[in-house]
Design an enzyme around this catalytic site. Structure first.
Site, short mmCIF file in Angstrom:
data_model
loop_
_atom_site.label_atom_id
_atom_site.label_comp_id
_atom_site.label_asym_id
_atom_site.label_seq_id
_atom_site.Cartn_x
_atom_site.Cartn_y
_atom_site.Cartn_z
N HIS A 13 53.49 54.00 56.80
CA HIS A 13 53.45 54.48 56.19
C HIS A 13 52.71 55.46 56.19
O HIS A 13 51.44 55.02 56.35
CB HIS A 13 52.87 53.42 54.36
CG HIS A 13 53.07 54.15 53.64
ND1 HIS A 13 52.92 53.86 52.68
CD2 HIS A 13 52.15 55.16 53.01
CE1 HIS A 13 53.31 54.58 51.27
NE2 HIS A 13 52.84 55.74 51.67
N HIS A 15 51.25 59.71 55.64
CA HIS A 15 51.12 61.26 55.34
C HIS A 15 50.17 62.28 56.49
O HIS A 15 49.26 61.85 56.62
CB HIS A 15 50.35 61.56 53.94
CG HIS A 15 51.15 60.37 52.80
ND1 HIS A 15 52.18 60.90 51.84
CD2 HIS A 15 50.49 59.21 51.91
CE1 HIS A 15 52.44 59.99 51.36
NE2 HIS A 15 51.39 58.69 51.11
N ARG A 17 50.98 66.27 56.10
CA ARG A 17 51.35 67.48 55.45
C ARG A 17 52.25 67.73 56.00
O ARG A 17 53.33 67.71 56.89
CB ARG A 17 50.05 67.01 55.02
CG ARG A 17 48.82 66.63 54.32
CD ARG A 17 49.58 66.16 53.16
NE ARG A 17 48.85 65.18 52.31
CZ ARG A 17 49.08 64.00 51.16
NH1 ARG A 17 50.38 63.71 51.22
NH2 ARG A 17 47.65 63.94 50.77
N LYS A 99 62.07 56.82 49.93
CA LYS A 99 61.51 56.63 49.14
C LYS A 99 61.02 56.73 47.20
O LYS A 99 61.12 57.63 47.46
CB LYS A 99 60.14 57.14 49.67
CG LYS A 99 58.42 57.10 49.04
CD LYS A 99 57.83 55.97 49.52
CE LYS A 99 56.32 55.89 48.60
NZ LYS A 99 55.31 56.27 48.69
N HIS A 136 56.23 53.24 45.40
CA HIS A 136 55.13 53.28 45.00
C HIS A 136 55.03 51.99 43.66
O HIS A 136 56.00 52.95 42.54
CB HIS A 136 55.15 54.63 45.55
CG HIS A 136 53.36 54.63 44.19
ND1 HIS A 136 52.28 55.40 45.45
CD2 HIS A 136 52.73 54.29 42.80
CE1 HIS A 136 51.27 55.49 44.51
NE2 HIS A 136 51.56 54.63 43.17
N HIS A 174 51.91 49.57 50.45
CA HIS A 174 50.39 49.44 49.54
C HIS A 174 50.15 48.42 48.57
O HIS A 174 49.88 49.38 48.12
CB HIS A 174 49.70 50.80 49.62
CG HIS A 174 50.44 51.87 49.27
ND1 HIS A 174 51.09 51.28 47.38
CD2 HIS A 174 50.70 53.07 49.38
CE1 HIS A 174 51.40 52.92 47.16
NE2 HIS A 174 51.83 53.37 48.19
N ASP A 246 49.07 54.41 55.21
CA ASP A 246 48.37 55.48 53.74
C ASP A 246 48.32 56.35 54.19
O ASP A 246 47.32 56.61 53.07
CB ASP A 246 48.95 54.83 52.69
CG ASP A 246 49.75 55.38 51.25
OD1 ASP A 246 49.85 56.44 51.50
OD2 ASP A 246 48.39 54.94 49.87
N ALA A 262 43.69 61.70 45.40
CA ALA A 262 44.14 59.95 45.43
C ALA A 262 44.23 60.91 46.83
O ALA A 262 45.36 61.11 47.39
CB ALA A 262 45.03 59.30 45.10
O1 DOR Z 1 45.88 58.00 47.93
C1 DOR Z 1 47.26 58.43 47.42
N1 DOR Z 1 47.93 59.66 48.26
N2 DOR Z 1 48.33 57.25 47.30
C2 DOR Z 1 49.70 58.12 46.88
O2 DOR Z 1 50.76 57.64 46.56
C3 DOR Z 1 49.72 58.84 47.98
C4 DOR Z 1 48.89 59.72 48.88
C5 DOR Z 1 48.62 61.09 49.19
O3 DOR Z 1 50.26 62.10 48.79
O4 DOR Z 1 47.75 61.26 48.89
ZN ZN Z 2 51.51 56.64 50.67
#
Ligand code: DOR
Ligand code: ZN
Length: 342
Positions: A13, A15, A17, A99, A136, A174, A246, A262
């Protein structure tokens, strides 16, 4: 134990970008992991196999020449996702999951699903074609307490979904609560990923003595009893639980502000942070199954070839990394980390 050698791990899991962020995020992850399930919450979201293949090429272009790294892509489920797209995903060797973001639950989730019953025909196709659904798991009703959102999502949405589609391969992403752990354990069709930050920290890290925005993520950190349940599950040897960082980069300016985004960034030191968590309960010997074996088993892939070695050797994480033209504050910025990946 001063050293631990493991089969090369994967991140289930992540990210990364897009655009110039990739030149920071991809090398960090490629140094730690052989493969990663890359989340599709770009703007616009990655909703088709075609878009996922193009994103995969942009990620591959950012992999340093001396590293091997395989991005495993996922598609963003929307109310407009068709059964045909599920079939195309099932056929494509580079797409590994869909997802599900409840609309409004988190960063870039606006395109997600409001009425889950509305996507049941698509879930039926996923069940039939054995395409994993990564969830999620938080309710989005603004009246619900933010610390209860995972538990309520399980009760109201996920338990009925698992009941209705007993063959659907579901991952509660998560996991942050004892109820989430108990739910995953309750059915063999389920799995759960666990982040390093939820294994290491409770909500005091975010709120006690001052607001610390770099510990703000969603689902939000919970109380200590939940953290202990997560750590017990991660280190139990139960193959239903595996590693998913995550790691979610946001520019410093978007975290250190009146309404901060977040996401915790952990890709720079992911395995070191997991090693600290496992070491804290004397279970480093369980790190390999969690990080390198349980995930491939769930996804029907072979474990990686090769190994990595972690050494008990303290180092200080940088204060920042570049993120395009901005900067990124990693977890533990300027602080000591007890393990080091060779
Ligand atoms: O804290 C998080 N950031 N939770 C998520 O589900 C998405 C992620 C984000 O893409 O920044
Ligand atoms: Zn995530």
């Amino acid at each position: 134990m001063q050293h631990i050698t493991l089969i090369r791990p994967d991140d289930w899991h992540l990210h990364l970008r897009d655009g110039d962020a990739l030149s920071t995020t991809v090398p960090h992850t490629a140094r730690q992991f052989a493969r990663a399930i890359v989340m599709p919450n770009l703007t616009p979201p990655v909703t088709t196999v075609e878009a996922a293949l193009a994103y995969r090429q942009r990620i591959l272009a950012a992999v340093p020449a001396d590293l091997n790294f395989e991005p495993l892509t996922s598609l963003y489920l929307t109310p407009a996702t068709t059964r045909d797209e599920v079939a195309r995903a099932a056929e494509c060797p580079h797409v590994h999951a869909f997802k599900l973001y409840p609309a409004g639950a988190t960063t870039h989730s606006e395109a997600g699903v409001g009425d889950l019953k509305g996507i049941y025909p698509v879930l039926e196709a996923m069940e039939h074609l054995r395409v994993p659904l990564l969830v999620h798991g938080e309710v989005t009703d603004p009246g619900t307490d933010i610390f209860d959102r995972e538990r309520l999502f399980i009760e109201r949405e996920l338990a009925p979904m698992a009941e209705r589609f007993p063959g659907l391969r579901l991952v509660l992403e998560h996991v942050t609560t004892r109820e989430g752990i108990d739910f995953v354990r309750s059915r063999p069709q389920l799995a759960g990923t666990l982040t390093a930050h939820h294994l290491l920290y409770n909500r005091n890290a975010l709120l006690a003595g001052g607001v610390r925005p770099h510990y703000f993520c969603l689902p939000v950190l919970k109380r200590e009893t939940h953290r202990q349940a997560l750590l017990e599950a991660a280190t139990s040897g139960n193959p239903q639980f595996f590693l998913g960082t995550d790691s979610a980069p946001h520019a410093q300016s978007r975290k250190e502000t009146a309404c901060g985004c977040a996401g915790c960034y952990t890709a720079h030191a992911a395995m070191e942070l997991y090693a600290e968590a496992f070491d804290s309960v004397g279970r480093l010997h369980r790190l390999e199954s969690f990080a390198s074996l349980n995930g491939p088993r769930f996804y029907g892939l072979e474990p990686n070839r090769g190994t990595v070695t972690l050494t008990r050797q303290a180092w200080t994480a940088p204060e920042t990394y570049p993120l395009g033209s901005e900067s990124l504050v990693p977890l533990r910025a300027g602080e000591s980390i007890a393990w080091k990946l060779a």
